[in-house]
Design a protein around this motif. Structure first.
Motif, PDB file in Angstrom:
ATOM      1  N   LEU A  68       0.828  -1.209   0.000  1.00 21.05           N
ATOM      2  CA  LEU A  68       0.000   0.000   0.000  1.00 21.05           C
ATOM      3  C   LEU A  68       0.865   1.262   0.000  1.00 21.05           C
ATOM      4  N   GLU A  69       0.325   2.328  -0.574  1.00 25.73           N
ATOM      5  CA  GLU A  69       1.037   3.607  -0.506  1.00 25.73           C
ATOM      6  C   GLU A  69       1.006   4.163   0.909  1.00 25.73           C
ATOM      7  N   GLU A  70      -0.148   4.027   1.549  1.00 27.36           N
ATOM      8  CA  GLU A  70      -0.315   4.537   2.915  1.00 27.36           C
ATOM      9  C   GLU A  70       0.362   3.593   3.907  1.00 27.36           C
ATOM     10  N   LYS A  71       1.116   4.198   4.838  1.00 32.19           N
ATOM     11  CA  LYS A  71       1.762   3.426   5.900  1.00 32.19           C
ATOM     12  C   LYS A  71       1.252   3.957   7.233  1.00 32.19           C
ATOM     13  N   PRO A  72       0.499   3.133   7.947  1.00 28.62           N
ATOM     14  CA  PRO A  72      -0.054   3.614   9.227  1.00 28.62           C
ATOM     15  C   PRO A  72       1.036   3.826  10.272  1.00 28.62           C
ATOM     16  N   ASN A  73       0.735   4.654  11.254  1.00 28.31           N
ATOM     17  CA  ASN A  73       1.683   4.923  12.338  1.00 28.31           C
ATOM     18  C   ASN A  73       2.071   3.656  13.073  1.00 28.31           C
ATOM     19  N   THR A  74       1.134   2.703  13.190  1.00 24.44           N
ATOM     20  CA  THR A  74       1.456   1.462  13.898  1.00 24.44           C
ATOM     21  C   THR A  74       2.534   0.673  13.155  1.00 24.44           C
ATOM     22  N   LEU A  75       2.531   0.729  11.823  1.00 26.18           N
ATOM     23  CA  LEU A  75       3.576   0.051  11.051  1.00 26.18           C
ATOM     24  C   LEU A  75       4.914   0.733  11.262  1.00 26.18           C
ATOM     25  N   GLY A  77       5.817   2.428  13.827  1.00 27.18           N
ATOM     26  CA  GLY A  77       6.239   2.100  15.187  1.00 27.18           C
ATOM     27  C   GLY A  77       6.813   0.698  15.287  1.00 27.18           C
ATOM     28  N   LEU A  78       6.171  -0.261  14.601  1.00 25.49           N
ATOM     29  CA  LEU A  78       6.658  -1.642  14.608  1.00 25.49           C
ATOM     30  C   LEU A  78       8.012  -1.736  13.912  1.00 25.49           C
ATOM     31  N   LYS A  79       8.191  -0.995  12.833  1.00 20.15           N
ATOM     32  CA  LYS A  79       9.488  -0.974  12.140  1.00 20.15           C
ATOM     33  C   LYS A  79      10.584  -0.479  13.086  1.00 20.15           C
ATOM     34  N   ALA A  80      10.304   0.611  13.776  1.00 15.68           N
ATOM     35  CA  ALA A  80      11.293   1.174  14.697  1.00 15.68           C
ATOM     36  C   ALA A  80      11.567   0.222  15.853  1.00 15.68           C
ATOM     37  N   PHE A  81      10.519  -0.341  16.419  1.00 20.99           N
ATOM     38  CA  PHE A  81      10.659  -1.241  17.571  1.00 20.99           C
ATOM     39  C   PHE A  81      11.438  -2.500  17.216  1.00 20.99           C
ATOM     40  N   SER A  82      11.197  -3.051  16.016  1.00 26.85           N
ATOM     41  CA  SER A  82      11.813  -4.318  15.613  1.00 26.85           C
ATOM     42  C   SER A  82      13.144  -4.146  14.896  1.00 26.85           C
ATOM     43  N   GLY A  83      13.572  -2.903  14.684  1.00 23.92           N
ATOM     44  CA  GLY A  83      14.779  -2.686  13.897  1.00 23.92           C
ATOM     45  C   GLY A  83      14.568  -3.068  12.435  1.00 23.92           C
ATOM     46  N   ASN A  84      13.327  -3.049  12.016  1.00 24.61           N
ATOM     47  CA  ASN A  84      12.891  -3.415  10.660  1.00 24.61           C
ATOM     48  C   ASN A  84      13.138  -4.889  10.327  1.00 24.61           C
ATOM     49  N   PHE A  85      13.175  -5.741  11.335  1.00 25.79           N
ATOM     50  CA  PHE A  85      13.213  -7.190  11.105  1.00 25.79           C
ATOM     51  C   PHE A  85      11.772  -7.659  10.895  1.00 25.79           C
ATOM     52  N   ASP A  92      -4.969 -15.623   2.890  1.00 25.95           N
ATOM     53  CA  ASP A  92      -6.426 -15.595   3.038  1.00 25.95           C
ATOM     54  C   ASP A  92      -6.982 -14.170   2.970  1.00 25.95           C
ATOM     55  N   ASP A  93      -6.542 -13.413   1.967  1.00 27.50           N
ATOM     56  CA  ASP A  93      -7.007 -12.035   1.743  1.00 27.50           C
ATOM     57  C   ASP A  93      -6.712 -11.100   2.909  1.00 27.50           C
ATOM     58  N   THR A  94      -5.665 -11.409   3.662  1.00 29.14           N
ATOM     59  CA  THR A  94      -5.219 -10.504   4.716  1.00 29.14           C
ATOM     60  C   THR A  94      -3.741 -10.196   4.499  1.00 29.14           C
ATOM     61  N   LEU A  95      -3.328  -9.010   4.921  1.00 28.26           N
ATOM     62  CA  LEU A  95      -1.930  -8.603   4.873  1.00 28.26           C
ATOM     63  C   LEU A  95      -1.366  -8.751   6.276  1.00 28.26           C
ATOM     64  N   ILE A  96      -0.417  -9.660   6.419  1.00 29.60           N
ATOM     65  CA  ILE A  96       0.149  -9.990   7.724  1.00 29.60           C
ATOM     66  C   ILE A  96       1.580  -9.481   7.789  1.00 29.60           C
ATOM     67  N   VAL A  97       1.909  -8.793   8.865  1.00 33.11           N
ATOM     68  CA  VAL A  97       3.262  -8.314   9.113  1.00 33.11           C
ATOM     69  C   VAL A  97       3.793  -9.096  10.315  1.00 33.11           C
ATOM     70  N   SER A  98       4.956  -9.727  10.123  1.00 31.20           N
ATOM     71  CA  SER A  98       5.542 -10.571  11.164  1.00 31.20           C
ATOM     72  C   SER A  98       6.842  -9.970  11.672  1.00 31.20           C
ATOM     73  N   ASP A  99       7.011  -9.987  12.988  1.00 29.53           N
ATOM     74  CA  ASP A  99       8.259  -9.599  13.624  1.00 29.53           C
ATOM     75  C   ASP A  99       9.146 -10.841  13.608  1.00 29.53           C
ATOM     76  N   LEU A 100      10.271 -10.777  12.901  1.00 30.67           N
ATOM     77  CA  LEU A 100      11.145 -11.936  12.712  1.00 30.67           C
ATOM     78  C   LEU A 100      12.107 -12.173  13.880  1.00 30.67           C
ATOM     79  N   ARG A 101      12.112 -11.301  14.867  1.00 32.99           N
ATOM     80  CA  ARG A 101      13.107 -11.418  15.934  1.00 32.99           C
ATOM     81  C   ARG A 101      12.831 -12.556  16.904  1.00 32.99           C
ATOM     82  N   LEU A 102      11.584 -12.938  17.064  1.00 30.53           N
ATOM     83  CA  LEU A 102      11.243 -13.966  18.044  1.00 30.53           C
ATOM     84  C   LEU A 102      10.587 -15.150  17.351  1.00 30.53           C
TER      85      LEU A 102
END
Length: 161
Positions: A68-75, A77-85, A92-102
């Motif tokens: 998506l062109e739009e990037k929500p603040n929560t994304l 924040g998650l990028k910053a928190f996870s170091g972009n991992f 199933d028609d959903t966009l899933i973002v996974s934190d790879l650190r754990l």
């Protein structure tokens, strides 16, 4: 010891080493999980202090892209928190973002649904990001224990948890 071994393996296998995470697997400091980020893919491997062979069997996986062109603040924040991992995937028609650190491989405990596909095929951001229900299983702890003790023959099994 593990860090030096990881550096040697990355150089020998021509895997970039700009963004590397080395972390212990659950409940120990003998077996270590390695995640290496690159453009469009990441590598994951395991290394035990008890391994007889210093070679780390890295498995490459796609990173996916934020569609998506739009990037929500929560994304952001998650990028910053996870170091972009982070990994992005459609399921199933959903966009899933996974934190790879754990977690390990296909058993990542921190996954979030950010958007759903509408009937016209376009993505629609959720008003509130939802936690993706991931399955946590202790069924393979025996294999994890064997890998910790140096059995490198089961790497591919553990990395598909």
């Amino acid at each position: 010891m593990i860090e030096a071994r990881v550096e040697q393996n990355l150089a020998a296998q021509n895997i970039p080493s700009q963004q590397v995470l080395i972390t212990p697997t659950p409940f120990n400091t003998v077996l270590w999980r390695v995640v290496v980020m690159d453009d469009g893919q990441y590598w994951e491997g395991l290394a035990s202090l008890l391994d007889s062979d210093p070679t780390i069997d890295f498995i490459s996986r796609p990173l996916g892209d934020w569609p998506l062109e739009e990037k929500p603040n929560t994304l952001e924040g998650l990028k910053a928190f996870s170091g972009n991992f982070l990994n992005y995937r459609e399921q199933d028609d959903t966009l899933i973002v996974s934190d790879l650190r754990l977690g390990m491989s296909d058993s990542l405990p921190f996954e979030f649904i950010f958007a759903e596909k509408r009937e016209d095929g376009a993505w629609e951001l959720l008003d509130v990001t939802e936690r993706y229900p991931s399955e946590r299983s202790f069924a393979l702890l025996g294999q994890l224990w064997e890998r910790l003790k140096g059995d490198q023959s089961i790497d591919s099994n553990l990395q598909s948890l």
